[in-house]
Write a protein that holds these residues in place. Structure first.
Motif, PDB file in Angstrom:
ATOM      1  N   LYS A  27      38.703  38.889  40.344  1.00 31.33           N
ATOM      2  CA  LYS A  27      38.249  37.653  40.987  1.00 31.33           C
ATOM      3  C   LYS A  27      39.432  36.982  41.696  1.00 31.33           C
ATOM      4  N   THR A  28      40.563  36.901  40.992  1.00 33.52           N
ATOM      5  CA  THR A  28      41.763  36.294  41.576  1.00 33.52           C
ATOM      6  C   THR A  28      42.201  37.079  42.815  1.00 33.52           C
ATOM      7  N   VAL A  29      42.240  38.403  42.685  1.00 37.32           N
ATOM      8  CA  VAL A  29      42.688  39.243  43.804  1.00 37.32           C
ATOM      9  C   VAL A  29      41.800  39.018  45.034  1.00 37.32           C
ATOM     10  N   PHE A  30      40.475  39.073  44.821  1.00 41.41           N
ATOM     11  CA  PHE A  30      39.568  38.944  45.963  1.00 41.41           C
ATOM     12  C   PHE A  30      39.574  37.527  46.550  1.00 41.41           C
ATOM     13  N   GLU A  31      39.727  36.508  45.678  1.00 38.31           N
ATOM     14  CA  GLU A  31      39.711  35.136  46.188  1.00 38.31           C
ATOM     15  C   GLU A  31      40.989  34.813  46.950  1.00 38.31           C
ATOM     16  N   VAL A  32      42.136  35.153  46.350  1.00 44.51           N
ATOM     17  CA  VAL A  32      43.415  34.816  46.988  1.00 44.51           C
ATOM     18  C   VAL A  32      43.561  35.560  48.322  1.00 44.51           C
ATOM     19  N   THR A  33      43.143  36.807  48.351  1.00 44.96           N
ATOM     20  CA  THR A  33      43.343  37.613  49.568  1.00 44.96           C
ATOM     21  C   THR A  33      42.162  37.521  50.535  1.00 44.96           C
ATOM     22  N   GLU A  34      41.113  36.827  50.109  1.00 47.29           N
ATOM     23  CA  GLU A  34      39.905  36.653  50.934  1.00 47.29           C
ATOM     24  C   GLU A  34      39.318  38.008  51.354  1.00 47.29           C
ATOM     25  N   THR A  49      55.610  36.397  45.584  1.00 46.80           N
ATOM     26  CA  THR A  49      54.694  35.394  45.039  1.00 46.80           C
ATOM     27  C   THR A  49      53.365  36.064  44.704  1.00 46.80           C
ATOM     28  N   LEU A  50      52.472  35.276  44.131  1.00 45.72           N
ATOM     29  CA  LEU A  50      51.135  35.776  43.786  1.00 45.72           C
ATOM     30  C   LEU A  50      50.460  36.370  45.028  1.00 45.72           C
ATOM     31  N   PRO A 109      45.552  30.287  45.347  1.00 46.51           N
ATOM     32  CA  PRO A 109      44.535  29.981  44.348  1.00 46.51           C
ATOM     33  C   PRO A 109      44.139  28.498  44.384  1.00 46.51           C
ATOM     34  N   ASP A 110      42.878  28.219  44.083  1.00 48.68           N
ATOM     35  CA  ASP A 110      42.396  26.838  44.136  1.00 48.68           C
ATOM     36  C   ASP A 110      43.039  25.989  43.037  1.00 48.68           C
TER      37      ASP A 110
END
Lengths: 198, 95
Positions: free
Chosen positions: A11-18, A101-102, B23-24
């Motif tokens: 979820k983090t990977v897909f959200e951060v990288t859009e 960074t992330l 991240p949000d």
């Protein structure tokens, strides 16, 4: 617990990288491509046959290898460029170097995940479609039944893929499934027409 | 005779941070709350831009390490614009 952790990471990977939408688009496009290649391949094998199982299996494997390499390379190159552009855009906006960074870390993971989706989706579809025909050839049955079974599997696969895509995108499931099935039928019709004429 | 030792501890930091949208702030705050010494993170978005957002972070804790907090923010893609307020406490401990 491991599943939950993995789900959060993805979820983090897909959200951060859009890249959630990108992966979804690649999946639907490639499943469709794989299914269509499968239909063409099965028709081709049937019309030029009968072939022994070894030839059928070798042909399917050869096409699968080509599709994996094509899908992997294409997505890797284009998505890597997209992610680099995204990082540069963010660096300009924040006036900060985002190295280590992330964003850069998950960017690399996203590139691999999207390439994996692009490489494996068509092969899974191709193998699913070709499998009934391959089994029929292996068992020495009438290949026309294998062809019909493969076409039925293609229809089911396209319906499922359409439903998955429609549901994920929050649009009408029947519409997306119908569009996919319609395109599949059109492709099958054109192949039959072409093979009948020549 | 008992000896006393004084320690100066940072218990609150108010930071103005510029960060990408992802991240949000939920994920951002959770990551910051994971830093040693941080007890509470209060985040609010002050301004939104096309690619970035300005966030006000109120970080409470028993002994905040400004350097580690700064590194964590940087690792998440953010940049500290200013330290707007701080609360420092002197603790005397008997040896």
């Amino acid at each position: 617990m491991v599943f939950g952790w993995l789900r959060n990471r993805l979820k983090t990977v897909f959200e951060v990288t859009e890249t959630r939408g990108v992966a979804r688009r690649y999946f639907s496009l490639q499943v469709f491509d794989g299914a269509m290649v499968g239909v063409g391949l099965v028709f081709g094998l049937h019309l030029s046959g009968p072939h022994p199982f070894r030839v059928v299996a070798q042909t399917v494997v050869a096409v699968s290898i080509a599709m994996v390499i094509s899908g992997w390379t294409g997505a890797l190159i284009s998505e890597k460029a997209e992610q680099e552009a995204r990082i540069r855009r963010l660096e300009l906006a924040t006036l900060t170097a985002l190295r280590n960074t992330l964003h850069t870390r998950v960017g690399s993971i996203a590139v691999l995940l999207v390439a994996l989706v692009n490489a494996l989706s068509p092969v899974v579809a191709l193998l699913t479609v070709s499998l009934p025909y391959m089994i029929t050839t292996l068992l020495g049955g009438e290949t026309v039944y294998g062809l019909i079974s493969s076409l039925a599997v293609t229809a089911a696969l396209l319906l499922t893929a359409g439903a998955v895509v429609g549901r994920a995108a929050g649009i009408n499931v029947l519409k997306t499934s119908g569009q996919m099935i319609g395109a599949g039928l059109a492709a099958a019709g054109l192949i039959i027409l072409f093979e009948t004429l020549f | 005779m008992s000896e006393t030792r004084e320690s100066v501890l940072i218990t609150r930091l108010v930071l103005d941070v510029l960060k990408p949208h992802q991240p949000d702030i939920v994920e951002f705050s959770k990551r910051l709350a994971g830093v040693k010494g941080v007890r509470r993170v209060d985040s609010s978005v002050l301004e939104m831009d096309a690619e970035t957002e300005t966030v006000k972070l109120i970080i409470d804790g028993n002994d905040l390490d400004v350097e580690v907090i700064g590194e964590t923010i940087k690792a998440l893609g953010g940049a500290i614009h200013s330290v707007d307020a701080t609360v420092v406490e002197k603790i005397e401990r008997k040896r």
